[in-house]
Structure formats: C-alpha cells, structure tokens
Design a protein around this motif. Structure first.
Motif, short mmCIF file in Angstrom:
data_model
loop_
_atom_site.label_atom_id
_atom_site.label_comp_id
_atom_site.label_asym_id
_atom_site.label_seq_id
_atom_site.Cartn_x
_atom_site.Cartn_y
_atom_site.Cartn_z
N MET A 1 0.84 -1.21 0.00
CA MET A 1 0.00 0.00 0.00
C MET A 1 0.87 1.25 0.00
O MET A 1 1.82 1.35 0.75
N LYS A 2 0.55 2.18 -0.90
CA LYS A 2 1.36 3.42 -0.99
C LYS A 2 0.53 4.63 -0.57
O LYS A 2 -0.68 4.66 -0.72
N PHE A 3 1.25 5.64 -0.08
CA PHE A 3 0.58 6.86 0.38
C PHE A 3 1.30 8.08 -0.14
O PHE A 3 2.52 8.07 -0.30
N GLU A 4 0.53 9.11 -0.40
CA GLU A 4 1.08 10.37 -0.91
C GLU A 4 0.94 11.44 0.17
O GLU A 4 -0.18 11.78 0.55
N PRO A 5 2.06 11.95 0.70
CA PRO A 5 1.96 12.95 1.78
C PRO A 5 1.20 14.19 1.31
O PRO A 5 1.29 14.59 0.15
N VAL A 6 0.49 14.80 2.22
CA VAL A 6 -0.14 16.08 1.92
C VAL A 6 0.95 17.16 1.87
O VAL A 6 2.08 16.94 2.32
N GLY A 34 9.86 -0.03 12.01
CA GLY A 34 9.16 -0.31 10.76
C GLY A 34 8.07 0.70 10.50
O GLY A 34 7.68 1.47 11.37
N LEU A 35 7.57 0.69 9.26
CA LEU A 35 6.53 1.64 8.89
C LEU A 35 5.18 1.18 9.44
O LEU A 35 4.79 0.03 9.30
N VAL A 36 4.51 2.10 10.10
CA VAL A 36 3.16 1.83 10.59
C VAL A 36 2.23 2.92 10.08
O VAL A 36 2.63 4.09 9.98
N PRO A 107 -5.86 0.32 11.79
CA PRO A 107 -4.53 -0.14 11.38
C PRO A 107 -4.53 -0.66 9.94
O PRO A 107 -5.39 -1.46 9.57
N LEU A 108 -3.57 -0.19 9.15
CA LEU A 108 -3.49 -0.62 7.76
C LEU A 108 -2.15 -1.29 7.45
O LEU A 108 -2.09 -2.29 6.75
N ASN A 120 -1.77 -5.13 25.93
CA ASN A 120 -3.03 -5.86 25.97
C ASN A 120 -3.05 -6.91 24.85
O ASN A 120 -3.36 -6.61 23.71
N LYS A 121 -2.75 -8.13 25.20
CA LYS A 121 -2.59 -9.19 24.23
C LYS A 121 -3.91 -9.62 23.60
O LYS A 121 -3.95 -10.22 22.53
N SER A 122 -5.02 -9.33 24.27
CA SER A 122 -6.29 -9.85 23.80
C SER A 122 -7.07 -8.86 22.93
O SER A 122 -8.19 -9.13 22.53
N VAL A 123 -6.49 -7.70 22.65
CA VAL A 123 -7.22 -6.70 21.89
C VAL A 123 -7.34 -7.12 20.42
O VAL A 123 -6.40 -7.68 19.84
N ALA A 124 -8.51 -6.89 19.84
CA ALA A 124 -8.71 -7.17 18.42
C ALA A 124 -7.84 -6.25 17.59
O ALA A 124 -7.64 -5.09 17.95
N SER A 125 -7.32 -6.76 16.48
CA SER A 125 -6.36 -5.97 15.71
C SER A 125 -6.97 -4.69 15.16
O SER A 125 -6.28 -3.68 15.02
N ASN A 126 -8.27 -4.70 14.88
CA ASN A 126 -8.87 -3.48 14.35
C ASN A 126 -9.14 -2.44 15.45
O ASN A 126 -9.57 -1.34 15.16
N ARG A 127 -8.85 -2.79 16.70
CA ARG A 127 -9.02 -1.82 17.78
C ARG A 127 -7.70 -1.50 18.50
O ARG A 127 -7.69 -0.96 19.60
#
Length: 220
Positions: A1-6, A34-36, A107-108, A120-127
DNA sequence: GAGTTGATCACT
DNA sequence: GTGATCAACTCT
C-alpha cells in the motif's frame, strides 16, 4: 500500500473543515521498528482561546502549548495521566491556538509492529488504535515528535492511493472534558459512522451525508 | 478505581 | 523556588 503525503498548503484552511478532511487521510509513521500507518476514523477539534476544553484556553502560551500558537500542520504531542501520549494536528493560522486531537485509526500497515507495542494481548487488531493513548502507543509516537511538520517523514499525513468507500460522518460532544463547562456539549467530535475502530460509542448530535460534508467544506 | 509523571499555578 | 493539584486515558 502506498501513500502520498499532503503538502503544507493542505493545513491552510479552517479547523472544522480540516477535521472533516482528516477522516479521508492516513497517518504514517516511519518508525525505527518499521513503517506503521492507519486510516484516521475519529478526531476532536479544540479551538482556543475561547474553548474551555482546550489547553490553549485563555490564550497565554506555555512551554507545553507553545506549538499550538505556531503555524498549522505541526504536531502537538503531550503526556496525559503520566502514562500516555496524545497526538494533535495544529490548525489555524499562526497566533490562533487551534488543534485537532486524533483519537482513533484503523490499522493498515505494520500491524505486527503495533501488536508488539501493545501490552493488551487480547485486543482485536482493528481496535489496536481505538483511543488517543493507544494510538500513540502502537504507532510509536512520543514527545520527541512534538512540533514535527506533518507533511514530511518520519511522521506525516497522507492520502491513500485509492479513495475509501463512501461513508457517513457523525458529530457529537467531545470525550472526557467534564471540566469544560458549556464547551463540554459543543459537537466538536467527528467520527466515521459505524467504524469498528472508533474509540467510544456515543450518540451523535447528527449524522451527515457525504454531500453535506462537501457543502460544509466549500463554505469553510 | 488505580496507576504515574510532569505541566501549571498559587503561593513563599 | 517550592509544593499541590490534576489531567483531551486505559485496563481491571
């Protein structure tokens, strides 16, 4: 996935218009581990000096809030409750101490790195970044990035290469500013309706269609 | 409901 | 300069 800075010009618009537009963008951190990156899905605007909920209420700059009085597009990052950082985008022309708190993102990129940073090991990845403190934690954002210009690495706002599916924006009162008097009720929180990464469920003051957003942006 | 640190402010 | 207060939060 690529992004273009504003560009730096992106930040030269009214705070409320920017708050809506943040929901179209991605926050990227090229961190040492790493990139996040993640899609912004929730934010709150703070508009000193008249907003009792804002750190810039009253209009007197302090060492902590000085960056809010500078030109827009820089990061305002502060420590909260002795444990967490909160990340804001400074808005408003120089001298006008506005900012937008980025409260949650989806998160992408770099989810593995984000997971390694959470306790918190039990958190869903989308949260993983569903809340301003968690957001800074998993993105590796701390005070060293305060005042950083958000149109260049290692921390920047960016447009995704393809647009998000159509979505609705809700607005309502801001979270946890009980000390703010009547400003507590002002509808200055914005979020993507129904998105799983939004931090707190709360009834919206109103829900706006994409057409509404466009109209409001043009008037701003 | 506790945890934890530093900014801010009301006072010497 | 010094001390008290409390915070744009998170997890138990």
């Amino acid at each position: 996935m690529k992004f273009e800075p504003v560009t730096s010009r992106f930040f030269e618009q009214a705070t409320e218009s920017l708050a809506y537009q943040l929901l179209d963008l991605v926050l990227v951190h090229e961190s040492p581990e790493g990139l996040v990156a993640g899609r912004i899905v929730e934010c709150e605007m703070y508009q000193g000096p008249d907003d009792k909920g804002a750190h810039s209420f009253g209009g007197k700059p302090t060492p902590r809030t000085a960056v809010m009085y500078g030109p827009p597009g820089h990061a305002y990052i502060y420590l909260i409750y002795g444990m967490y950082y909160c990340f804001n985008v400074v808005t408003g022309e120089a001298g006008l101490p506005h900012a937008i708190l980025v409260r949650a993102l989806e998160p992408l990129v770099g989810v593995d790195v984000m997971l390694s940073r959470t306790r918190n090991k039990s958190v869903a990845s989308n949260r993983l970044a569903a809340g301003p403190g968690k957001l800074c934690q998993v993105l590796g954002i701390d005070r060293r990035l305060n005042a950083h210009a958000l149109w260049r690495p290692p921390l920047y706002l960016a447009r995704p290469m393809s647009r998000w599916p159509t979505y609705q924006v809700a607005r309502g009162p801001r979270i946890n500013i009980g000390y703010a008097g009547e400003a507590q009720a002002w509808p200055w929180r914005f979020w993507v309706v129904g998105h799983p990464a939004v931090s707190v469920k709360a009834p919206p003051v109103r829900v706006e269609s994409p057409a509404d957003r466009t109209e409001e942006g043009e008037h701003a």
